[in-house]
Design an enzyme around this catalytic site. Structure first.
Site, short mmCIF file in Angstrom:
data_model
loop_
_atom_site.label_atom_id
_atom_site.label_comp_id
_atom_site.label_asym_id
_atom_site.label_seq_id
_atom_site.Cartn_x
_atom_site.Cartn_y
_atom_site.Cartn_z
N ASP A 36 -16.20 37.97 -14.75
CA ASP A 36 -15.77 37.91 -13.36
C ASP A 36 -16.82 37.26 -12.45
OD1 ASP A 36 -13.26 38.95 -13.53
OD2 ASP A 36 -13.81 40.99 -12.96
N LYS A 58 -12.42 35.93 -9.34
CA LYS A 58 -11.49 35.96 -8.22
C LYS A 58 -12.27 36.14 -6.93
CE LYS A 58 -7.91 38.32 -10.92
NZ LYS A 58 -7.13 39.56 -11.05
N MET A 173 -14.63 46.30 -0.66
CA MET A 173 -13.80 45.16 -0.25
C MET A 173 -13.22 45.39 1.15
SD MET A 173 -11.92 44.73 -3.95
CE MET A 173 -11.63 46.50 -4.07
#
Length: 237
Positions: A36, A58, A173
């Site tokens: 990732d 991502k 996030m």
């Protein structure tokens, strides 16, 4: 054909020294590594010679591969008899979609094993000098994701419920939505003077921390040009 296996490995929050010994072992035996954006590229130095590397990172609005294609990649390589490492930032089962990948592997009949990692939800505040629990301040810790748009009716209810839970709140996030989330918390009755800390790139050499209160933290984040990845801590700790 030799049966393959997929290890869902938590890479930790970024500091290379926080990768677990088991995680490092899995990297050293992997034929295939699927990694990732938030897994430190230094970890790839532990890969054996000839290991196949797939970057599937991502970032907001930019996905190298959709999740369904990542699942298919893991299944295909595992079914071909390979030892696969799915290297994920933090812990694979904490807002990392590791649960979805595990379910896809299980439904495909593939062997897999979860290798827990140190989560930024705990390590990020710790590296900024903030204990997420303290007997003089809280007996409850809430960890949530800020992915939901606070302007949506269903999300507004979620954030209002989180605001009413006592104790420390840690948000992973969603720093781009901080202003709206803070507004929902205030509307739900959360004290406007509640201390808030934003820890960016926690545990790495790029770490920075911005502090404020619930009523001004969004403005301070804009002033400091704070961008993801960020861990936000709300509470008197």
């Amino acid at each position: 054909m030799t049966q393959g296996i997929c290890y869902l490995v938590g890479a930790g929050p970024g500091d290379p020294m926080l990768l677990t010994l088991k995680g490092r072992h899995c990297l050293g035996i992997a034929d295939v590594i699927v990694y990732d954006y938030l897994s430190n590229p230094v970890f790839l130095n532990h890969a054996k010679e000839g290991a196949k590397l797939h970057f599937v990172g991502k970032m907001a609005g930019r996905h190298t591969l959709p999740q369904a294609e990542i699942n298919a990649l893991l299944i295909g390589e595992t079914k071909s008899g390979k030892t696969v490492v799915r290297l994920k930032g933090g812990d694979p089962f904490l807002f990392g979609r590791g649960g979805e990948e595990a379910l896809a592997l299980a439904e495909a009949g593939c062997a897999f094993e979860a290798v827990p990692g140190v989560s930024s939800a705990l390590a990020g505040p710790a590296y900024a000098g903030i204990p997420v629990t303290h007997r003089d301040h809280n007996t409850v810790l809430t960890i949530f994701t800020g992915h939901e748009d606070p302007s949506m009716p269903e999300a507004s209810g979620t954030y209002s419920a989180i605001a009413r839970v006592p104790g420390t709140k840690v948000m992973l996030m969603g720093v781009e939505r901080l202003g709206g989330i803070a507004d929902r918390f205030l509307e739900a009755g959360m004290d406007k003077d509640t201390p808030v800390a934003l820890v960016r790139w926690a545990t790495t050499g790029k770490q920075e921390t911005v502090t404020g209160s619930l009523q001004n933290i969004a403005a301070k984040a804009i002033e400091a040009s704070i961008q993801p990845p960020v861990v936000a801590v709300f509470g008197t700790v």
